[in-house]
Write an enzyme that holds these catalytic residues in place. Structure first.
Site, mmCIF file in Angstrom:
data_model
loop_
_atom_site.group_PDB
_atom_site.id
_atom_site.type_symbol
_atom_site.label_atom_id
_atom_site.label_comp_id
_atom_site.label_asym_id
_atom_site.label_seq_id
_atom_site.Cartn_x
_atom_site.Cartn_y
_atom_site.Cartn_z
ATOM 1 N N ASP A 189 -16.053 0.133 -0.160
ATOM 2 C CA ASP A 189 -16.601 1.324 -0.790
ATOM 3 C C ASP A 189 -16.917 2.368 0.293
ATOM 4 O O ASP A 189 -17.167 2.019 1.449
ATOM 5 C CB ASP A 189 -17.884 0.953 -1.542
ATOM 6 C CG ASP A 189 -18.426 2.076 -2.409
ATOM 7 O OD1 ASP A 189 -18.129 2.096 -3.603
ATOM 8 O OD2 ASP A 189 -19.162 2.934 -1.869
ATOM 9 N N HIS A 215 -19.505 3.979 0.737
ATOM 10 C CA HIS A 215 -20.901 3.937 1.155
ATOM 11 C C HIS A 215 -21.282 2.510 1.551
ATOM 12 O O HIS A 215 -20.778 1.538 0.980
ATOM 13 C CB HIS A 215 -21.809 4.437 0.024
ATOM 14 C CG HIS A 215 -21.400 5.788 -0.480
ATOM 15 N ND1 HIS A 215 -20.615 5.943 -1.597
ATOM 16 C CD2 HIS A 215 -21.646 7.025 -0.006
ATOM 17 C CE1 HIS A 215 -20.396 7.236 -1.791
ATOM 18 N NE2 HIS A 215 -20.999 7.914 -0.833
ATOM 19 N N HIS A 258 -25.450 -1.627 -3.981
ATOM 20 C CA HIS A 258 -26.690 -1.061 -3.418
ATOM 21 C C HIS A 258 -27.942 -1.799 -3.911
ATOM 22 O O HIS A 258 -29.044 -1.506 -3.427
ATOM 23 C CB HIS A 258 -26.819 0.417 -3.775
ATOM 24 C CG HIS A 258 -25.772 1.289 -3.155
ATOM 25 N ND1 HIS A 258 -25.494 1.276 -1.807
ATOM 26 C CD2 HIS A 258 -24.930 2.206 -3.701
ATOM 27 C CE1 HIS A 258 -24.528 2.141 -1.550
ATOM 28 N NE2 HIS A 258 -24.160 2.716 -2.673
ATOM 29 N N ASP A 305 -13.935 5.217 -3.733
ATOM 30 C CA ASP A 305 -14.463 6.552 -3.461
ATOM 31 C C ASP A 305 -14.235 7.000 -2.023
ATOM 32 O O ASP A 305 -14.610 8.114 -1.651
ATOM 33 C CB ASP A 305 -15.955 6.636 -3.806
ATOM 34 C CG ASP A 305 -16.776 5.472 -3.294
ATOM 35 O OD1 ASP A 305 -16.186 4.535 -2.706
ATOM 36 O OD2 ASP A 305 -18.004 5.482 -3.478
#
Length: 358
Positions: A209, A211, A173, A299
């Site tokens: 991931d 996200h 991120h 995740d």
């Protein structure tokens, strides 16, 4: 089966102790904790993996990807916060932003440098969750070192043409000049940059991931030589990073077509998730990639507290097999994964699948 992929590890990961996060104004325990990499390391050691120490990399490598101002802020931020007295008054021990230089605040005026440490805390941060503590810089910096070493091993003498960087805090991120989402420096982007140097050819980053890898996308948005692909929960369904991560984002300028997002609906399990991973794998090879970075967040697994996806351990093994079968030099860099009861076995499943396909 034994894992023959070397595992790059650094004890400095333990130094990042955020002590929770500020979410919608409320202090919460947070899920990015130091136990994450310890659990993974121990599981992989039991599986026969060889541990390799991270080696310090020159600062010039970081400046290929990150703004020097961001690097300076992360390195000095905690010390400046302590010197300001903010841990005593009002009693906040970690660097926590409260004011952000939004374009509407500046109204077209040049960005100034605030004299107050409390105001400077928001200069490079884009959320309130990603706080800086005493050891944050050392841990984030060591994560970069480990990711770059993994890239060098993957292109060098790794027996499987791959290496895994067991690092925290995660990185995907983090943008060129900003940080958030529990990420400070973009480990996967730096691994990609190093592979690009060594191969002198196109590199792909495939982010699995849960996200969207918004930081990696932003860093390489206009770069046709680094393909960035991400499969993740649809931000339009209310998931971080909310503002970006949509299928319409395909790159910019000379990088048009070098980015691909495959957002998935909450509740998606192995079938559609694996189809998306395979789509990105084919896209990367068809696009001429000669080396690969896998941003390995686990995740997306069913039961993870930070994601609504429903991928199984077998799904992660299958994803490892699919990406391993590409045969490319591959740096695998740890990103998210917050179910401490399953985190390590999920990583092991992916690496076993990847190894079996080589």
């Amino acid at each position: 089966m034994d894992i023959e992929i070397p595992v790059v590890w650094t004890q400095l990961s333990d130094r990042h102790r955020p002590g929770g996060e500020i979410y919608v104004g409320v202090h919460t325990p947070g899920s990015e904790v130091r136990e994450r990499t310890r659990l993974i390391r121990d599981e992989l050691e039991r599986a026969g993996a060889k541990l390799v120490g991270a080696e310090s990399q020159p600062p010039a490598l970081l400046e290929q990807i990150h703004d020097p101002g961001l690097l300076d802020h992360l390195e000095r931020g905690w010390r400046d916060w302590q010197a300001s007295g903010l841990p005593d008054d009002p009693g906040q021990p970690r660097v926590t932003p409260y004011l952000f230089p939004h374009p509407e605040l500046l109204a077209g005026e040049p960005l100034g440098v605030p004299s107050a440490a409390a105001a400077r805390a928001g200069r490079f941060a884009y959320d309130t969750m990603t706080v800086i503590g005493e050891g944050t810089w050392e841990a984030a910096r060591a994560g970069v070192d480990a990711a770059i070493v993994a890239a060098e091993l993957a292109f060098g003498d790794s027996p499987r043409g791959a290496a895994y960087a067991c690092v925290r805090p995660p990185g995907h991120h983090a943008t060129r000049g900003g940080f958030g989402g529990s990420c400070y420096l973009n480990n996967s982007a730096l691994a990609a940059a190093r592979l690009r140097e060594m191969t002198d050819a196109r590199v792909a980053v495939i982010d699995v991931d849960a996200h969207h890898g918004n930081g990696t996308q932003a860093i390489f948005r206009a770069d046709p030589e680094v393909l960035t692909g991400s499969v993740h929960v649809d931000p339009g369904a209310g998931w971080f990073p909310h503002y970006v991560g949509f299928a319409r984002e395909t790159g910019h300028g000379p990088g048009e077509g070098a980015n691909r997002n495959l957002p998935l609906a909450p509740g998606t399990g192995d079938g559609r998730w694996l189809d998306a991973v395979g789509t990105l794998a084919d896209w990367a090879v068809d696009g001429g990639a000669r080396a690969l970075v896998v941003a390995l967040g686990v995740d997306a697994a069913a039961g993870d507290p930070e994601s609504p996806l429903e991928v199984s351990s077998d799904g992660y093994r299958a994803a490892g097999e699919r990406l391993g079968a590409l045969g490319l030099p591959t740096a695998i860099v740890q990103e998210g994964g917050y179910d401490l009861s399953r985190l390590a076995t999920l990583v092991r499943s992916f690496l076993e699948g990847f190894s079996s396909a080589r």
